[in-house]
Write a protein that holds these residues in place. Structure first.
Motif, PDB file in Angstrom:
ATOM      1  N   LEU A  66      88.941 111.524 -41.519  1.00  0.00           N
ATOM      2  CA  LEU A  66      90.261 112.156 -42.137  1.00  0.00           C
ATOM      3  C   LEU A  66      90.471 113.409 -41.609  1.00  0.00           C
ATOM      4  O   LEU A  66      91.681 113.736 -41.175  1.00  0.00           O
ATOM      5  N   GLN A  69      90.802 113.661 -37.588  1.00  0.00           N
ATOM      6  CA  GLN A  69      92.273 112.780 -37.140  1.00  0.00           C
ATOM      7  C   GLN A  69      93.426 113.560 -37.560  1.00  0.00           C
ATOM      8  O   GLN A  69      94.332 113.888 -36.679  1.00  0.00           O
ATOM      9  N   TRP A  70      93.349 114.434 -38.772  1.00  0.00           N
ATOM     10  CA  TRP A  70      94.739 114.888 -39.119  1.00  0.00           C
ATOM     11  C   TRP A  70      94.724 116.223 -38.497  1.00  0.00           C
ATOM     12  O   TRP A  70      95.810 116.592 -38.180  1.00  0.00           O
ATOM     13  N   GLY A  74      98.415 113.286 -36.988  1.00  0.00           N
ATOM     14  CA  GLY A  74      98.483 112.559 -38.072  1.00  0.00           C
ATOM     15  C   GLY A  74      99.703 111.391 -38.327  1.00  0.00           C
ATOM     16  O   GLY A  74      99.303 110.195 -38.221  1.00  0.00           O
ATOM     17  N   LEU A 289      96.620 108.501 -38.696  1.00  0.00           N
ATOM     18  CA  LEU A 289      95.924 109.031 -39.883  1.00  0.00           C
ATOM     19  C   LEU A 289      95.041 107.744 -40.469  1.00  0.00           C
ATOM     20  O   LEU A 289      93.991 107.577 -40.282  1.00  0.00           O
TER      21      LEU A 289
END
Ligand SMILES: Cc1ncc(COP(=O)(O)O)c(C=O)c1O
Length: 399
Positions: A66, A69-70, A74, A289
């Motif tokens: 999370l 990837q953000w 995203g 995301l």
């Protein structure tokens, strides 16, 4: 009810639409298979956010995906190619016999997409004026106008008339009723192989075989709603794999991103040909995301043998609860389930038992007033189910 909970309930009532009959509990924190209220009281979570958090709460690996990837990418919308979405589609397709995926944000949306795909397939690929979808009594398919109309429970439709045209509900597990309902206007039959909200009611193999044969004979589609049963819940990736069938379209959502909103439709190439650019879409569906998180979910499932774990723990739990039924034959009517979707149908009103379980620190669901429904994280420790069974035993003895 504590003062803190009463105060929150009052603010909730004042500020949020009154659509939920909430449990008398505010969850402040969750970790693994445990929930905690503001006083620090611990609860064993046997509901997993209604079949969502299959890998438990606050999973460290998902947190890693999370955050990384953000920082990287995203959301940019479906105007762009995104590696993460393609990788998720490839991983999902490797678990089943489908050829194409479409991503959205919820179970209702996935079913809505399935209904749209079935209609468009009939209109544009088969050149037939066929649009009706046949569903079963007791089913639950969602809360959008089309999916609530498809749902075979009057309570979800009340007050929303006029309902969209093109849905027929037939009696549960009555193949002759399906045959009688099929006309030249029929596009598809849509079913849950195990009706979740209705209290974990499975369709029999015989009925499903007859249904598949009927759909083939009449050249209509079979849509399977796996929003609740999908992704390991039943001990296989998909409930339809227990029945040895390949639906034309099936849907998934709840556990796909372990708590981030995500849904998906999976279909054969033939049927998926109905969707062409502009025919369907969504802004958020399958963004980088949620797709990356869902990829990690699928990687963990494969690496850790989560389906096998669910099958083993589920079989153990069913034995445990069936032995309770032997001890309280007048109070438990039936124990049903497959893997870790389990229903314990009581012959007595369930509210006090359910509340007693919660007071003792066990969260499960009570559906239809008498059915205790368990949808625990698939990583649940069998010892927690033993403790739940012991508490249920105690409560039934007193009831
Ligand atoms: C079988 C089934 N289909 C569809 C839905 C609707 O999913 P959502 O609430 O994500 O829209 C649910 C939700 O409980 C479900 O159990």
């Amino acid at each position: 009810m504590s003062d803190a909970l009463s105060a929150l309930k009052e603010r909730d009532t004042a500020s949020i639409c009154n659509t939920y009959a909430r449990y008398p509990l505010a969850v402040e924190r969750a970790s693994g298979t445990r929930l905690y209220d503001s006083s620090g009281k611990e609860y064993v979570d046997l509901l997993a956010g209604i079949a969502v958090c299959n890998l438990g709460h606050a999973n460290e690996e998902l947190l890693g995906t999370l955050t990384s990837q953000w920082s990287k990418l995203g959301h940019v919308s479906n105007l762009f190619h995104q590696t993460e979405q393609v990788e998720l589609a490839e991983r999902l397709l490797a678990t089943c016999g489908a050829d194409k995926a479409f991503f959205c944000n919820s179970g209702a949306e996935a079913n809505e997409a399935a209904i749209k795909m079935a209609r468009r397939y009939m209109h544009t690929v088969k050149d037939r004026d066929a649009y009706e979808v046949i569903t079963l009594d007791g089913s639950f398919h969602g809360r959008t106008l089309a999916t609530l109309t498809a749902t075979g429970q009057p309570k979800v439709k009340d007050g929303f008339e006029p309902l969209p045209e093109g849905f027929i509900t037939v009696p549960f597990m009555d193949i002759d009723a399906v045959r009688a309902a099929i006309t030249g206007k029929t596009a598809a039959v849509m079913v849950e192989l195990i009706q979740g909200e209705r209290g974990v009611r499975p369709l029999s193999q015989e009925y499903v075989d007859a249904l598949v044969a009927l759909c083939r004979e009449k050249d209509i589609l079979l849509i399977v709603d796996e929003v609740q049963t999908g992704l390991g819940r039943t001990g296989k990736y998909w409930a339809h794999q227990h029945y040895g069938i390949t639906p034309d379209i099936f849907t998934t959502a709840k556990p796909l991103a372990n708590g981030l909103p995500m849904g998906a439709l999976l279909a054969t190439d033939t049927v998926a040909a109905a969707f062409t650019p502009g025919s369907h879409g969504t802004t958020f569906g399958g963004n980088a995301l949620v797709s990356a998180v869902a990829c990690t979910v699928l990687d963990i499932m494969k690496r850790d043998g989560i389906c096998e774990k669910a099958a083993q723990t589920g079989a153990y739990a069913l034995d445990l609860f069936r032995s309770l039924q032997e001890r309280h034959p007048g109070k438990i009517a039936e124990v049903r389930g497959l893997g870790l979707i389990i229903g314990i149908e009581l012959t007595i009103p369930g509210q006090a038992i359910w509340q007693g379980l919660m007071d003792a620190g066990f969260i499960c669901n009570l559906t239809q007033g008498t059915i205790l429904r368990l949808l625990p994280p698939l990583i649940i420790d069998p010892a927690d189910l033993e403790r739940y069974a012991k508490e249920l035993d105690r409560l039934l003895a007193q009831a």
